[in-house]
Design an enzyme around this catalytic site. Structure first.
Site, short mmCIF file in Angstrom:
data_model
loop_
_atom_site.label_atom_id
_atom_site.label_comp_id
_atom_site.label_asym_id
_atom_site.label_seq_id
_atom_site.Cartn_x
_atom_site.Cartn_y
_atom_site.Cartn_z
N PHE A 98 40.92 37.58 37.14
CA PHE A 98 41.66 37.05 35.99
C PHE A 98 42.37 38.16 35.22
O PHE A 98 43.41 37.93 34.60
CB PHE A 98 40.68 36.31 35.06
CG PHE A 98 41.32 35.48 34.00
CD1 PHE A 98 41.72 34.19 34.26
CD2 PHE A 98 41.52 35.98 32.72
CE1 PHE A 98 42.31 33.41 33.27
CE2 PHE A 98 42.11 35.23 31.73
CZ PHE A 98 42.51 33.93 32.01
N ALA A 150 38.62 39.09 44.79
CA ALA A 150 37.99 38.08 45.65
C ALA A 150 37.45 36.98 44.76
O ALA A 150 36.58 37.22 43.91
CB ALA A 150 36.86 38.71 46.46
N ILE A 177 35.61 33.47 44.93
CA ILE A 177 34.83 32.67 45.89
C ILE A 177 34.39 31.38 45.20
O ILE A 177 33.85 31.41 44.08
CB ILE A 177 33.64 33.49 46.42
CG1 ILE A 177 34.19 34.74 47.14
CG2 ILE A 177 32.79 32.65 47.38
CD1 ILE A 177 33.17 35.75 47.55
N HIS A 224 35.84 26.73 37.81
CA HIS A 224 36.20 28.09 37.40
C HIS A 224 37.08 28.75 38.47
O HIS A 224 38.06 29.43 38.15
CB HIS A 224 34.91 28.90 37.21
CG HIS A 224 35.09 30.11 36.33
ND1 HIS A 224 35.40 30.01 35.00
CD2 HIS A 224 35.02 31.42 36.59
CE1 HIS A 224 35.50 31.22 34.49
NE2 HIS A 224 35.29 32.10 35.44
N1 INI Z 1 36.34 36.74 39.03
C1 INI Z 1 36.64 37.08 40.30
O1 INI Z 1 37.34 38.06 40.55
N2 INI Z 1 36.13 36.33 41.33
C2 INI Z 1 35.35 35.22 41.10
O2 INI Z 1 34.92 34.59 42.10
C3 INI Z 1 35.05 34.85 39.77
N3 INI Z 1 34.20 33.72 39.51
O3 INI Z 1 33.81 33.02 40.44
O4 INI Z 1 33.86 33.44 38.36
C4 INI Z 1 35.57 35.66 38.72
N4 INI Z 1 35.30 35.36 37.43
C5 INI Z 1 35.56 36.31 36.36
C6 INI Z 1 36.98 36.26 35.86
O5 INI Z 1 37.87 36.89 36.77
C7 INI Z 1 37.12 37.02 34.52
O6 INI Z 1 36.73 38.36 34.71
C8 INI Z 1 36.26 36.41 33.41
O7 INI Z 1 36.51 35.02 33.30
C9 INI Z 1 36.60 37.09 32.06
O8 INI Z 1 37.96 36.88 31.70
#
Ligand code: INI
Length: 153
Positions: free
Chosen positions: A57, A80, A82, A88
């Site tokens: 994100f 990655a 998943i 989410h």
């Molecule tokens: N971030 C990832 O890079 N991969 C994932 O699979 C994932 N899941 O599954 O939650 C994930 N979540 C974190 C997100 O990218 C942010 O860091 C978080 O929401 C804070 O903004």
């Protein structure tokens, strides 16, 4: 018919890699794939900067800042995502994809989408290994696009 193509021979270029820590077991392999490929194309280590973000994100924000510096010929985003039990996955993967695309178009710099989006960790491992590695593909795409953009007139 003359098809203009990018080559993989650009050497005096600056590349930034933004790699996410989430699912590090996978993203480490993507990073190694990209790194090894760039070195194999004789890009020197000091021309490649690597930045780590918490998750996929956050890749677009770091990529946006890097692109705004107008210093990098391409930016590679590696992550990655998943699929879990909740939506989410959809939010994170869509945000990463849209953010990367928007940054690329806004600054006219290749921002390469190296975020695996898979149903299982097994699928992610298969796409980050020695035979098939999204990090390698993305490093190749970066070089190709840098070269191609120079040829578009
Ligand atoms: N971030 C990832 O890079 N991969 C994932 O699979 C994932 N899941 O599954 O939650 C994930 N979540 C974190 C997100 O990218 C942010 O860091 C978080 O929401 C804070 O903004």
């Amino acid at each position: 018919m003359n098809i203009i193509k990018g080559s993989l021979e650009e050497k005096d270029i600056n590349i930034a890699i933004v790699v996410s820590r989430f699912n590090e077991i996978i993203t480490d392999k993507l990073l190694k794939g990209a790194w090894d490929f760039l070195l194999s194309k004789e890009i020197s280590e000091d021309k490649i900067k690597i930045y780590q973000v918490p998750g996929a994100f956050e890749i677009p924000l770091a990529a946006e800042k890097l692109a705004s510096l107008k210093k990098y010929d391409a930016i590679i985003g590696l992550g990655a995502v998943i699929k879990g039990e909740t939506p989410h996955f959809d939010f994170v993967s869509a945000a990463a994809a849209n953010g990367i695309l928007n940054t690329s178009l806004k600054y006219g710099v290749p921002v390469i989408f190296g975020v695996l989006t898979t149903n299982t960790i097994k699928q992610a491992l298969e796409r980050s290994g020695g035979e098939s590695n999204k990090g390698v593909d993305c490093a190749q795409t970066a070089l190709e696009m840098i070269s191609l953009l120079k040829k578009i007139d």
